[in-house]
Every structure is written in C-alpha cells, then in structure tokens.
Design a protein around this motif. Sequence first.
Motif, short mmCIF file in Angstrom:
data_model
loop_
_atom_site.label_atom_id
_atom_site.label_comp_id
_atom_site.label_asym_id
_atom_site.label_seq_id
_atom_site.Cartn_x
_atom_site.Cartn_y
_atom_site.Cartn_z
N ASP A 49 0.82 -1.21 0.00
CA ASP A 49 0.00 0.00 0.00
C ASP A 49 0.85 1.27 0.00
O ASP A 49 0.41 2.34 0.41
N ASP A 50 2.10 1.14 -0.47
CA ASP A 50 3.04 2.27 -0.56
C ASP A 50 3.45 2.81 0.80
O ASP A 50 3.86 3.97 0.93
N CYS A 51 3.33 1.98 1.83
CA CYS A 51 3.82 2.32 3.16
C CYS A 51 5.00 1.40 3.50
O CYS A 51 5.23 0.40 2.83
N PRO A 67 12.89 8.93 9.05
CA PRO A 67 12.31 9.83 8.04
C PRO A 67 10.82 9.62 7.85
O PRO A 67 10.25 8.60 8.24
N ALA A 68 10.19 10.60 7.21
CA ALA A 68 8.76 10.50 6.92
C ALA A 68 8.50 9.66 5.67
O ALA A 68 7.46 9.00 5.57
N ARG A 69 9.45 9.68 4.74
CA ARG A 69 9.27 8.98 3.47
C ARG A 69 10.60 8.40 3.00
O ARG A 69 11.65 8.94 3.30
N VAL A 70 10.49 7.33 2.23
CA VAL A 70 11.67 6.68 1.65
C VAL A 70 11.48 6.59 0.13
O VAL A 70 10.45 6.11 -0.33
N ILE A 71 12.46 7.07 -0.61
CA ILE A 71 12.41 7.04 -2.07
C ILE A 71 13.22 5.85 -2.57
O ILE A 71 14.40 5.71 -2.26
N VAL A 72 12.57 4.99 -3.34
CA VAL A 72 13.22 3.81 -3.90
C VAL A 72 13.41 4.01 -5.40
O VAL A 72 12.48 4.41 -6.11
N LYS A 73 14.62 3.73 -5.88
CA LYS A 73 14.94 3.88 -7.30
C LYS A 73 15.30 2.53 -7.90
O LYS A 73 15.65 1.58 -7.18
N ALA A 74 15.20 2.45 -9.21
CA ALA A 74 15.63 1.24 -9.91
C ALA A 74 17.09 0.96 -9.59
O ALA A 74 17.91 1.88 -9.58
N GLY A 75 17.39 -0.28 -9.31
CA GLY A 75 18.75 -0.65 -8.95
C GLY A 75 18.98 -0.72 -7.46
O GLY A 75 20.06 -1.12 -7.02
N ASP A 76 17.96 -0.33 -6.66
CA ASP A 76 18.09 -0.40 -5.20
C ASP A 76 17.87 -1.80 -4.65
O ASP A 76 18.04 -2.03 -3.45
N VAL A 78 14.91 -3.42 -4.71
CA VAL A 78 13.55 -3.57 -4.20
C VAL A 78 12.66 -4.00 -5.36
O VAL A 78 12.62 -3.33 -6.41
N SER A 79 11.95 -5.11 -5.20
CA SER A 79 11.23 -5.73 -6.33
C SER A 79 10.13 -4.86 -6.90
O SER A 79 9.75 -5.01 -8.07
N SER A 80 9.61 -3.92 -6.11
CA SER A 80 8.51 -3.09 -6.60
C SER A 80 8.97 -2.03 -7.60
O SER A 80 8.14 -1.41 -8.28
N VAL A 81 10.28 -1.80 -7.71
CA VAL A 81 10.81 -0.82 -8.66
C VAL A 81 11.83 -1.54 -9.56
O VAL A 81 12.94 -1.83 -9.14
N GLN A 82 11.41 -1.80 -10.77
CA GLN A 82 12.23 -2.54 -11.72
C GLN A 82 13.02 -1.57 -12.62
O GLN A 82 12.71 -0.38 -12.69
N PRO A 83 14.07 -2.07 -13.31
CA PRO A 83 14.82 -1.21 -14.22
C PRO A 83 13.90 -0.51 -15.22
O PRO A 83 13.02 -1.14 -15.82
N GLY A 84 14.08 0.78 -15.35
CA GLY A 84 13.24 1.56 -16.24
C GLY A 84 12.05 2.21 -15.56
O GLY A 84 11.42 3.11 -16.12
N ASP A 85 11.72 1.74 -14.34
CA ASP A 85 10.61 2.34 -13.60
C ASP A 85 11.03 3.68 -13.00
O ASP A 85 12.20 3.87 -12.64
#
Length: 202
Positions: A49-51, A67-76, A78-85
């Motif tokens: 749920d994006d939490c 922190p209040a929020r965490v930013i996930v990038k491709a290459g981190d 984390v399966s929810s953010v794939q290359p190109g996302d």
Amino acid sequence: MVAKLWKVLTVLLCVCVFIGFGAAASADDDGAVEYSQIKSDFSVTFFTDDCCAIGGRYSASGNVVIPARVIVKAGDGVSSVQPGDPPKTYTVTEIRSFQSNKNITSLTIAEGIQTISNGAFLNCTGLTGDLTIPNSVTSIGSQAFKGCTGLNGRLTLGSGLETIGSSAFSGCKFTGTLTIPNTVTRIENSAFYYCTGFTGGL
C-alpha cells in the motif's frame, strides 16, 4: 595556455561532482530520503500500500532520524521498482526494532509515523536527553523504551496518542512534568514504572 584551461576545467568538473553528491545526500523538503542512503543502517520493510516500516541495524549510531518517506529507485534491489521504472516514494508509518543498540545517542521521529512497535528501543541505553513523540503517533507499544536509562530530559507526548503499552517507558529517567494528552484512552500496566524523575502531578 591549453594546460591552464585543462586545469580550470578539471577543477570545475570536480566541484560539480562534489555538489551533485552533496545534494543527493540531503533529505527533500518533505522529509524524504533515498533508500540507498539509509539501507546500511536501517532495515526497511515495504508494503503493497506504498507504506513501509523501519527497523535498525547495529551500525546505526549517533542521532538517528526516522524519516517521513523513503524514495526507492531502480537498482536499489527492491522488487517493486524494476529497471526503467520511475522512483517510488513510500510513507513510513511504523518503527520496528532498534533493540539493545547502545550506539544511538539521540532520536528524531518525523511527523507522519503512526506506530512505535513493541520493544522498538528496548535497552537502548545510549539514548540521552529529551524525547519527543510526534502528534501523528497513535500507539506506543509494550517495552518500546523500557530500560533507556539515559533518557534524562523531558518526555513530550504528541496530541494524537491513544495507547501506551505495558512498561513502555519503564526505567527511564525523565525529568520535569508529564502531560498525558486527552486523546489517550489506554495506559497499560507499568507504563511508567520506576520513572522517578517526574515532578508535579497528573
């Protein structure tokens, strides 16, 4: 002449690289940090749920900022953010265990956190000074700060707090007066056991 120009360009390039790294290392205005910057010290559990929930590793030390929020990038990784996302931002809603980490000396909790889980900072004896629970926190779990004997400043409980678990602050050495917000509906057994430094009445 060419050699001098080359030196100037090299210096400018180094300055630009340095500034780029410095900007990446700072939090956004809304309290967001990049996952790649914190994953060595924090264990982050991502939900659908994006939490997310944040716990600690023993490498966490000094002033720990949740922190209040965490930013996930491709290459981190984390399966929810794939290359190109595009990057994805998760809202931190829960603090999990930093238990027995004696290297943490102070704690800053961002507004937006809702739950401090059972035993989250149990026996973190290096914590000192004041502790402020933000207004967004509704629940402090059992033994959340039990045995944090270095907490010898003021305890400020946020205006949204509803539940204080058993032995939540047992053994802490807080001073000054304690104000329980009107929103609190449940204080469990021994929540403030042996907190002998408080003054005044409730």
